[in-house]
Write an enzyme that holds these catalytic residues in place. Structure first.
Site, mmCIF file in Angstrom:
data_model
loop_
_atom_site.group_PDB
_atom_site.id
_atom_site.type_symbol
_atom_site.label_atom_id
_atom_site.label_comp_id
_atom_site.label_asym_id
_atom_site.label_seq_id
_atom_site.Cartn_x
_atom_site.Cartn_y
_atom_site.Cartn_z
ATOM 1 N N VAL A 160 0.876 -1.176 0.000
ATOM 2 C CA VAL A 160 0.000 0.000 0.000
ATOM 3 C C VAL A 160 0.909 1.220 0.000
ATOM 4 C CG1 VAL A 160 -1.709 1.347 1.281
ATOM 5 C CG2 VAL A 160 -1.891 -1.149 1.203
ATOM 6 N N GLY A 161 0.765 2.084 -0.992
ATOM 7 C CA GLY A 161 1.594 3.277 -1.071
ATOM 8 C C GLY A 161 0.777 4.544 -1.074
ATOM 9 N N ARG A 202 14.123 1.911 -15.540
ATOM 10 C CA ARG A 202 13.818 2.466 -14.220
ATOM 11 C C ARG A 202 13.434 1.359 -13.241
ATOM 12 N NH1 ARG A 202 15.093 5.589 -10.457
ATOM 13 N NH2 ARG A 202 13.568 6.990 -9.559
ATOM 14 N N HIS A 207 -5.550 -5.687 -8.463
ATOM 15 C CA HIS A 207 -5.174 -4.432 -7.789
ATOM 16 C C HIS A 207 -6.294 -3.937 -6.870
ATOM 17 C CE1 HIS A 207 -1.727 -1.610 -8.017
ATOM 18 N NE2 HIS A 207 -2.565 -0.781 -7.443
#
Length: 355
Positions: free
Chosen positions: A99-100, A170, A251
């Site tokens: 969880v961000g 990245r 998600h």
């Protein structure tokens, strides 16, 4: 004899108190009595499901579509909930889902970077205390992944950094940072390709290909996990590309409306790749009984997100540890009464599809 679980931790913390404190702090989650998606429809940023929240709700419904079958004569007094994963033995087949963007989604007051770090440390330390792993997230601001790396350092070998589907170079750069701080594995939640929060923060993300998975997997010396798989075909592609695990996930119903639930698609995915790679799953898991259902449907282990976030915000690391121990005890009781001796060998025979 079935164990009676105390809802109070060793430090006197009460689980009901944790929920009350989380409800006081959080504006992005109502801390509903039942976390089923009905109280937060369309609330993104926040903890809701996208648009009508049918994907979030279906995750719950899909699990409810199965009933457990008792085997009261099995005489299993002490079920074994431990499981090996990525070179270590976990106390249970249950981990923390990433969880961000905590201040954005939880909508709590405070400095964004400080709150992100506080959250990451809470889930990492709480999971470590409970004897399991925490997946920690990435996001649209640098401090979000920095908090994840700090949690890795604080809890060596117990945090799995989870990277958004950025450009391949990245992802590799961030994966190498995870490897450098001793992460046991690194993940990418490829289902975040259309995530609203990333758009709001101006971060380029997009869909991935099997070539991308192969490139990342070959660039690091730790297991690479692909999160956001909802078909057997994609799971097979991930296995062929060198991924060591997949997370069956939509998600949390936050990227596409009207999806199948994870329990709907899990059996076919497990049939295709179990034994070749590790099969993890999230989505709608709210109890130890739900964990056992997912294992019977073919998962090796599960991830839990929203309820852990509530425990972290309301009670910090101690709250997370208390919540996870609650789930482990529920799982143990469910195993005992269904005749399951070991989480590594759960038969589909303990399940019945309900009409």
């Amino acid at each position: 004899m079935i164990a009676v679980f105390s809802m109070t931790g060793d430090d006197g913390m009460d689980y009901a108190e944790i929920r009350r404190e989380a409800k006081r702090k959080m504006k992005g989650c109502r801390v509903c009595r039942e976390c089923n998606g009905l109280g937060c429809i369309g609330e993104i940023p926040g903890f809701g499901g996208l648009r009508t929240a049918r994907s979030f709700i279906r995750n719950i419904e899909a699990l409810r579509g199965y009933g457990l079958i008792m085997n009261s004569l099995s005489h299993i007094e002490e079920p074994d909930t431990a499981m090996p994963l990525f070179g270590r033995t976990l106390s249970m087949p249950v981990m923390v889902a990433p969880v961000g963007a905590v201040t954005l989604n939880c909508k709590i007051n405070g400095d964004a970077a400080e709150e992100e770090l506080r959250y990451d440390l809470a889930v990492a330390k709480g999971a470590t205390t409970a004897g399991t792993l925490a997946f920690c997230g990435d996001g649209g601001a640098p401090y979000m992944y920095e908090g994840t790396l700090a949690a890795c350092k604080a809890c060596p070998g117990m945090v799995v950094p989870t990277i958004k589907p950025r450009e391949d170079a990245r992802i590799i750069e961030k994966a190498k940072l995870a490897e450098a701080v001793g992460a046991p594995a690194v993940a990418a939640d490829i289902d975040a390709a259309t995530l609203i929060n990333m758009r709001l923060l101006g971060q380029p993300v997009g869909p991935k290909s099997p070539e991308s998975i192969r490139k990342v997997a070959e660039s690091v010396n730790i297991p690479f996990i692909v999160k956001g798989i909802m078909s057997a075909d994609e799971a097979l592609q991930c296995a062929a590309a060198g991924a060591k695990a997949v997370v069956v996930s939509n998600h949390g119903g936050r990227v596409l409306d009207g999806m199948a639930g994870t329990a709907d698609v899990l059996p076919a995915i497990a049939a295709a790749v179990k034994g070749k790679i590790t099969v993890l799953v999230d989505g709608g898991i709210r109890s130890g009984e739900d964990v056992l259902k997912m294992l019977a449907l073919g998962a090796d282990a599960v991830l839990i997100g929203r309820p852990v976030a509530v425990a972290a915000v309301g009670g910090g690391a101690a709250g997370v540890a208390l919540y996870l121990e609650k789930i482990r005890r529920e799982l143990s009781d469910a195993m005992m009464i269904t005749g399951v001796a070991d989480v590594r060998h759960v038969s589909a025979d303990i399940l019945m599809k309900l009409k």
